[in-house]
Write an enzyme that holds these catalytic residues in place. Structure first.
Site, PDB file in Angstrom:
ATOM      1  N   HIS A  25      -3.295   3.284  -4.988  1.00 13.87           N
ATOM      2  CA  HIS A  25      -2.178   2.831  -3.731  1.00 13.87           C
ATOM      3  C   HIS A  25      -1.194   2.585  -3.646  1.00 13.87           C
ATOM      4  CE1 HIS A  25      -5.771   3.540  -0.220  1.00 13.87           C
ATOM      5  NE2 HIS A  25      -6.590   2.553  -1.624  1.00 13.87           N
ATOM      6  N   ASP A  43       0.934  -1.375  -0.473  1.00 12.46           N
ATOM      7  CA  ASP A  43       0.299   0.105  -0.044  1.00 12.46           C
ATOM      8  C   ASP A  43       0.682   1.721   0.245  1.00 12.46           C
ATOM      9  OD1 ASP A  43      -2.501   1.724   0.180  1.00 12.46           O
ATOM     10  OD2 ASP A  43      -2.944  -0.182   1.047  1.00 12.46           O
ATOM     11  N   GLU A  47      -9.901   2.772  -5.035  1.00  6.43           N
ATOM     12  CA  GLU A  47      -9.741   3.732  -4.990  1.00  6.43           C
ATOM     13  C   GLU A  47      -8.099   4.306  -5.696  1.00  6.43           C
ATOM     14  OE1 GLU A  47     -11.189   3.879  -0.201  1.00  6.43           O
ATOM     15  OE2 GLU A  47      -8.588   3.718  -0.448  1.00  6.43           O
TER      16      GLU A  47
HETATM   17  C1  TNX Z   1     -10.493   1.918   2.236  1.00  2.00           C
HETATM   18  S1  TNX Z   1     -11.603  -0.306   1.760  1.00  2.00           S
HETATM   19  C2  TNX Z   1      -9.590   1.033   2.056  1.00  2.00           C
HETATM   20  C3  TNX Z   1      -7.945   0.952   2.946  1.00  2.00           C
HETATM   21  C4  TNX Z   1      -8.656   1.686   3.567  1.00  2.00           C
HETATM   22  C5  TNX Z   1      -9.749   1.762   4.682  1.00  2.00           C
HETATM   23  C6  TNX Z   1     -10.159   2.734   5.813  1.00  2.00           C
HETATM   24  C7  TNX Z   1     -10.711  -0.124   1.017  1.00  2.00           C
HETATM   25  C8  TNX Z   1     -10.051  -1.017  -0.465  1.00  2.00           C
HETATM   26  N1  TNX Z   1      -9.777   0.533   0.529  1.00  2.00           N
HETATM   27  O1  TNX Z   1      -7.153   1.832   2.066  1.00  2.00           O
HETATM   28  O2  TNX Z   1      -7.779   1.219   4.795  1.00  2.00           O
HETATM   29  O3  TNX Z   1     -11.118   2.254   3.565  1.00  2.00           O
HETATM   30  O4  TNX Z   1     -11.633   1.803   6.319  1.00  2.00           O
END
Ligand code: TNX
Length: 766
Positions: free
Chosen positions: A272, A199, A336
């Site tokens: 990420h 990440d 994301e």
């Molecule tokens: C969303 S869930 C994310 C993570 C974060 C999390 C915190 C997801 C696929 N991505 O990168 O750690 O929220 O709750």
């Protein structure tokens, strides 16, 4: 037939019928459990008879020895005082299933396969009751032994994917901690460990071809202190990092496999990825420099989608990963990924043009599909977060639904296997209690009861669609979990509830019964030195305004059996002299209710505290010009129920408006004299929650002509903004509160381009 039976026999039958209903203290609850007469005594003379074919018999025997501290020698001949196991699919027809029969002198475990035998033994461990004066804890005393109530169990799982996810990027956990984690997952019959290895804040797996992933990407300069929502950010100034060597990875994969757990690695892309970019800046759209993330969130710098060498890099990484992990599926993230850099990157734009793609989203889908093809060419499938669905996928791809269930359902409709991991119910980095004493967590509120109440197959009426839901997964993101003990606190007991959702038949789901079994497992959790959250029996409350009387009725409840609740309303701490709670009580002025559980005259757990505001609008009728819709929709009346919303923004007290403005009219019932007016609005931009552009309060005596009393256009607090305005007394029956929604979230903010949420609570009139 009943007629022929004498009354005494009938009573006996009913009694034995009853005892066959007695629950075993097992979690997950088995498919069928019949208690029988007598018990098995496990002691130093007990022997184990197991064929080599039934899993790794040494490991299984050793597990039992470790738990009991007894020698449990192996034997090759059937006799008395024996635990026997074997594989026989005709006796235990379902995959991973087993039968367990315990009686005086013997325990027989029959597995459908080696997993079945393994799960039978995990059940046996949970059934062991230490004989008096032998504790599982005191390792120095000679062990008198354990008893197992005679019983007959038939058991098999409901879902074949029962997963737990762990993020080791945001915080790193040693091999020993991972092994401990695997042991407990196995005990509760999980069969998949989803290992989130890369990440923005750290790359945690050794890749021999790319040494800078170890020396640069595995490390960050420092780490954010406190919550990411706090502005200004503060940092600890300490270099932080680490990674698992390939030898360690192999060791973990084998350790898990021995315990019937498949480890699925996750290598995040295209977003990420900042840690990888820090090591190899050529992988980004700009040339950098980049640095490994030191705070939490979503970063604009992602892998460049127009640069072929990015794919070469990722394929080389995946080659090494696939050598280490035999799992059928490889998780490639996909969530994301901002498109900001791609939009300004000539290479990405060229790719879009050359391939005739529509936009950045199509480019993301190109990225995922290109990697998917590569993984497929190696005989493996991909798993990705639900964003990977946008743009189409190859048939074998599994979708992990985290932004609610919609993504999962859409994938199931396209016949993709789906794993439900909705953030609303199965994110264990969220708070599990509303008590203010809780340690810092990511946000939101997901109590044990909510986890236990989750039903993945309730998401759709069509069985055709549901058959693609292959299981469920809980996630543990570790931004706010720097230590094993805090990690465990968030995980247990919520992951134990999840274990039951994944394994046990839906029909018998019963929360009080689950709690009862959970309490009986405390000893086991303590033996395993698990720092579980013991707050699941804490006091809860509900309340309702009694409008005619200007009072609020408060009910308290606690699930702990044989415990008293004592409470005060005068701000003193409840003790044994405080009023005993026997039923709902009324409060008539603003106060804080404090309550405490007492078990055998001793206080238990933490102090309960809840403030109530008794103002003139409590219990009044509220009309909304535009309804509150979606996730933060509530009954209008929560705006005037005497309770203020908290920073755990899904506490059920906030009313949310998306795409519409707030316009609420409160009818006080008759013309009253008022001299104060107020409301709370929430600024949590990291949750797309934006205070209104302006908030206005108007009053009227007839509900037709309104006069403006007060307007506020500035809400500086990052969090709950409390608005209170006092004035010379005025006569009013109707109070109108309007709030202009921020509308579209501005560029550079979380959720940019989407709708802002206007969150409002307690409208106070006095
Ligand atoms: C969303 S869930 C994310 C993570 C974060 C999390 C915190 C997801 C696929 N991505 O990168 O750690 O929220 O709750």
């Amino acid at each position: 037939m009943v007629k022929k039976i004498g009354p005494l026999l009938l009573v006996l039958m009913i009694l034995s019928e009853r005892s066959s209903f007695a629950q075993a203290p097992l979690i997950p609850r088995p498919v069928s459990y019949q208690q029988q007469q007598g018990q098995f005594l496990l002691n130093a003379a007990t022997r184990i008879l197991a064929p080599a074919a039934a899993g790794s018999p040494d490991l299984l025997a050793q597990t039992l020895r470790d738990f009991t501290g007894l020698p449990l020698a192996a034997t090759h001949t059937a006799g008395e005082n024996e635990i026997q196991w074997a594989i026989d699919p005709s006796q235990a027809p379902q995959a991973e299933g087993y039968t367990l029969v315990a009686g005086p002198g013997h325990i027989h475990i029959t597995g459908h396969d080696s997993a079945g035998v393994f799960y039978g033994i995990q059940s046996l461990i949970q059934l062991l009751q230490p004989q008096p004066e032998a504790g599982l804890q005191d390792t120095h005393q000679p062990k008198p032994g354990f008893t197992v109530a005679a019983c007959s169990i038939t058991d098999y799982p409901r879902f074949h994917y029962r997963g737990m996810h762990l993020d080791v990027s945001r915080h790193f956990f040693q091999v020993s901690a991972i092994k401990k984690w695997i042991n407990v997952l196995a005990l509760y019959k999980f069969n998949t460990f989803h290992w989130h290895l890369t990440d923005d804040q750290g790359w945690r797996i050794e890749i021999k071809k790319y040494p800078l992933l170890q020396s640069v990407a595995a490390w960050r300069q420092e780490t954010l202190i406190g919550h990411k929502k706090e502005m200004l950010h503060r940092f600890d100034g300490k270099r932080y990092g680490g990674y698992y060597t390939q030898e360690e990875v192999k060791e973990i994969v084998q350790y898990a496999a021995d315990r019937q757990i498949t480890v699925i690695p996750e290598i995040e892309m295209p977003g990420h990825a900042q840690a990888a970019l820090a090591a190899y800046p050529g992988l980004g759209c700009t040339d950098g420099p980049y640095q490994t993330g030191t705070y939490w969130g979503i970063f604009d710098d992602v892998y460049c989608a127009g640069n072929d060498s990015v794919f070469v890099f990722l394929q080389n990484v995946l080659d090494e990963v696939m050598t280490l992990f035999p799992s059928r599926s490889i998780h490639i993230g996909g969530d994301e990924c901002p498109k900001t850099r791609w939009a300004a990157c000539p290479k990405c734009q060229k790719r879009i043009k050359d391939l005739g793609l529509k936009d950045g989203h199509a480019l993301q889908s190109y990225f995922v599909q290109r990697i998917e093809k590569y993984i497929n060419s190696k005989g493996r499938n991909i798993i990705g977060w639900d964003e990977i669905l946008e743009g189409g996928l190859a048939p074998g791809a599994t979708v992990m639904s985290w932004r609610g269930e919609e993504g999962g359902l859409a994938a199931a409709q396209q016949r993709h296997p789906v794993i439900m991991a909705p953030e609303s119910h199965l994110y264990f980095d969220y708070y599990q209690s509303l008590y203010p004493q809780e340690q810092l967590a990511a946000g939101s509120y997901t109590p044990l009861s909510k986890v236990y109440g989750y039903e993945p197959l309730a998401a759709h009426p069509d069985k055709e669609v549901l058959q693609y839901i292959s299981g469920i997964e809980g996630t543990l993101w570790t931004e706010y979990l720097p230590t094993v003990s805090k990690l465990e606190y968030m995980l247990f007991p919520r992951s134990i509830a999840l274990a039951e959702l994944g394994w046990s038949p839906f029909a018998g789901r019963d929360y009080p019964d689950f709690l009862q079994r959970l309490r009986s497992q405390k000893r086991l959790l303590q033996h395993l030195t698990i720092n579980y959250a013991g707050n699941f029996d804490e006091i809860n409350y509900s309340s309702r305004p009694l409008p005619e009387k200007g009072k609020i009725e408060v009910s308290l409840s606690g699930s702990l059996p044989d415990a008293d609740v004592r409470y005060t309303t005068d701000n003193s701490t409840p003790d044994l002299q405080s009023p005993l709670y026997t039923g709902p009580f009324t409060i008539q002025w603003t106060c804080t209710v404090k309550a405490m559980l007492f078990h055998r005259q001793k206080p238990q757990g933490r102090l309960f505290r809840q403030s109530f505001q008794l103002h003139k609008a409590v219990g009044a009728r509220v009309t909304l010009a535009h309804p509150s819709l979606g996730r933060y929709a509530q009954a209008n009346e929560i705006l005037v129920n005497g309770l203020a919303g908290t920073d755990r923004y899904n506490d059920g007290q906030w009313l949310g408006f998306t795409g519409t403005d707030l316009e609420a009219v409160i009818d006080l019932g008759s013309v009253r004299n008022i001299r104060q007016i107020g409301a709370d609005v929430l600024n949590y931009h990291w949750q797309k929650m934006w205070a209104p552009v302006s908030l206005r309060f108007l009053i009227s005596t007839d509900g037709v002509s309104y006069k403006e009393l007060y307007q506020q256009n500035n809400f500086p607090v990052n969090g709950i903004n409390v608005i209170d305005h006092s004035f010379f007394p005025r006569a009013a029956r109707y109070v109108k509160v309007t709030g202009i929604n921020k509308g579209i979230i501005p560029e550079g903010e979380y959720g940019a381009g989407g709708q802002a949420l206007l969150m409002v609570d307690e409208i106070r009139v006095d």
